[in-house]
Design an enzyme around this catalytic site. Structure first.
Site, mmCIF file in Angstrom:
data_model
loop_
_atom_site.group_PDB
_atom_site.id
_atom_site.type_symbol
_atom_site.label_atom_id
_atom_site.label_comp_id
_atom_site.label_asym_id
_atom_site.label_seq_id
_atom_site.Cartn_x
_atom_site.Cartn_y
_atom_site.Cartn_z
ATOM 1 N N ASP A 1 0.804 -0.996 -0.142
ATOM 2 C CA ASP A 1 -0.132 -0.003 -0.138
ATOM 3 C C ASP A 1 0.953 1.115 -0.122
ATOM 4 O O ASP A 1 2.063 0.986 0.076
ATOM 5 C CB ASP A 1 -0.872 -0.157 1.465
ATOM 6 C CG ASP A 1 -1.967 0.931 1.163
ATOM 7 O OD1 ASP A 1 -2.298 1.475 0.326
ATOM 8 O OD2 ASP A 1 -2.047 1.732 2.428
ATOM 9 N N ASP B 1 0.043 5.034 1.753
ATOM 10 C CA ASP B 1 -0.338 5.781 2.683
ATOM 11 C C ASP B 1 0.024 4.992 3.979
ATOM 12 O O ASP B 1 -0.787 4.091 4.152
ATOM 13 C CB ASP B 1 -1.645 6.563 2.818
ATOM 14 C CG ASP B 1 -1.901 7.210 1.400
ATOM 15 O OD1 ASP B 1 -0.965 8.418 1.464
ATOM 16 O OD2 ASP B 1 -2.908 7.257 0.671
#
EC number: 3.1.3.-
Length: 520
Positions: free
Chosen positions: A73, A75
């Site tokens: 991912d 963030d």
């Protein structure tokens, strides 16, 4: 000793154990002037400071030798953000509530309190209650708040029909959302919980009637607007040195994996322009050459379950292309899509894939349970909590709690007046120690991983949905790329573990304690 009776001699042994512990505890509180006794007199030194904040912790055995593909991912996984971002989100959402949703101007007096909430809390929308729930669906008493004020334990129990238990059908579905209760699982939810509590506090303090569901939705929508309107992206892009942490370590992790022949991919909900600027800051202009596949605006978690959305290619300016996607090319950028097409086009399946994310539901749950990928959870709070666990104050408090618990269990067989008086005093002291220990982590809600003794609901999901967990991606740098992670054999209640109360009361001697000190 039987379960219903005990001899005076056995009772005397227990009281003698207590006296010894009391002497050592008093000495540790009073310091060097009281005989130079410290925590190490109460607890062997090799038990202390076993935890490393930079370690990776395993829920399931996994060998990195078998992992060929690493996914990430963006963030709070590749990009770690400073806490300074939270007041910005809070203030912007607060102002949106006032200016666009016409909430009272008086709400503007509230500022963000970083010490109020923790991740993993549940919010009962109809009751306006923010609370911590354990792995068995029980509310931890003393951790229920309406607005900024604690709700008395008696009222909490009355609100739930005479019990602390929250039924499963109310609690949450697969993604942490029930019919009336939501669990706040990501780090971005910290300012949301703070704002929600402040708005409720204002309405209650000014005796204003409000619909709990409307208020909850408005606050949630205001927080969403901060993201949708790109405000958060603008703040980060304007001052990456301030907001992005450990960028050089992210670069080191990615470079090291590529150098060892691993394939990398990125699946994020963030837009390409934002990811591109952040990755250029952390890695450099050629960051895309490190990844075999890059997917932005993926719309997780539906990316993992919805087969209908096709991949779209973006050009160098971020504009959508119209050609049909028949393969995923290195160096190209793709938008949306779905996991089923991703698996078909890449043939990356099963345990040879390890994916890292910070959101247990949106990032990890589907991948582990439905597709058999290995998963790694990024839990930034872990570093701070481990440092607290390693303090002498915490170890002393926990050791004494466990000792008291063991003595309470053994002493309860004695029902004479003196024994009952001693038990009552111990119960009171045990509860006081629990509150002290809780406040070491957070004055309102305690640790994100534990209630007084049970794991939290957050911990339960962490164990269920992740093979590994760590404070940041940089923890990978402390291990070889062929390292095997072995989870510690955590004790079941019927087994004979190294329990603190047994150690402290002298009821069990554990061999090889010195050797155990070198583990982790």
């Amino acid at each position: 000793m039987g379960v219903e009776s005990g001899s005076a001699q056995e009772r005397g042994i227990l009281l003698e154990s207590l006296a010894t512990l009391l002497e050592k505890t008093t000495a540790s509180h009073e310091g060097p002037a009281s005989g130079n006794r410290r925590l190490t007199d109460l607890l062997p030194p090799e038990v202390c400071s076993l935890l490393n904040p930079a370690a990776i912790y395993a829920n399931n055995e996994i060998s990195l030798r078998d992992v060929e593909v690493y996914g990430f991912d963006y963030d709070y996984t590749l990009a770690q953000y400073a806490d300074a971002l939270h007041p910005e989100i809070f203030s912007a959402a607060r102002d949106i509530l006032i200016e666009h949703y016409k909430y009272p101007e008086g709400i503007r007096k509230y500022d963000y309190n970083p010490s109020f909430a923790i991740r993993g809390l549940h919010y009962d929308i109809q009751k306006s209650l923010l609370m911590k729930i354990d792995a068995f669906h029980y509310v931890q008493l003393g951790t229920a708040y309406r607005g900024l004020q604690p709700v008395p334990d008696e009222e909490v129990i009355e609100l739930y029909g005479g019990t602390q238990h929250i039924p499963l059908y109310q609690m949450s579905g697969f993604y942490g959302k029930g019919p009336s209760i939501k669990q706040f699982m990501d780090i971005f939810s910290l300012p949301e919980m703070a704002l929600l509590s402040c708005v409720v506090d204002y309405f209650l303090g000014h005796s204003l009637e409000f619909d709990q569901a409307h208020l909850y939705k408005d606050v949630t929508d205001a927080i969403r607007d901060v993201h949708v309107k790109g405000l958060m992206y603008q703040w980060i892009e304007q001052d990456m040195e301030k907001y992005i942490l450990r960028g050089d370590e992210t670069f080191a992790v990615l470079s090291r994996l590529v150098a060892h022949g691993k394939q990398l991919f990125l699946i994020t909900n963030s837009p390409f322009s934002f990811v591109d600027k952040g990755m250029r800051h952390m890695v450099g202009p050629d960051w895309r050459q490190l990844f075999d596949v890059v997917i932005v605006q993926a719309d997780k978690p539906s990316f993992f379950t919805d087969r209908r959305k096709p991949f779209r290619k973006l050009d160098e300016k971020g504009s959508l292309q119209w050609d049909r996607i028949t393969r995923l090319e290195k160096g190209k950028i793709y938008r949306q899509g779905n996991l089923f097409d991703f698996l078909r086009l890449t043939e990356w399946r099963g345990p040879r894939v390890l994916y890292f994310g910070d959101h247990l539901y949106s990032d990890l749950a589907d991948l582990m349970l439905r597709h058999g990928w290995r998963t790694g959870a990024i839990i930034p709070e872990l570093e701070r909590e481990i440092r607290i666990i390693n303090t002498e104050q915490y170890m002393h408090s926990l050791t004494w709690q466990q000792a008291l618990t063991g003595l309470l269990e053994r002493m309860q067989t004695y029902q004479d007046a003196e024994s009952r008086q001693v038990l009552a005093a111990w119960m009171k002291e045990r509860q006081e120690l629990r509150c002290i220990t809780k406040a070491l982590f957070n004055a309102q809600f305690g640790s994100i991983f534990r209630t007084f003794h049970n794991p939290t609901y957050f911990s339960r999901r962490l164990v269920r949905f992740s093979d590994l967990y760590m404070a940041s991606l940089s923890c990978l740098l402390n291990y070889r790329v062929d390292f095997t992670f072995y989870p510690r054999r955590t004790p079941l209640q019927h087994e004979a573990p190294l329990w603190m109360d047994q150690l402290c009361t002298g009821c069990m001697k554990t061999p090889f304690l010195g050797d155990m000190a070198h583990i982790r």
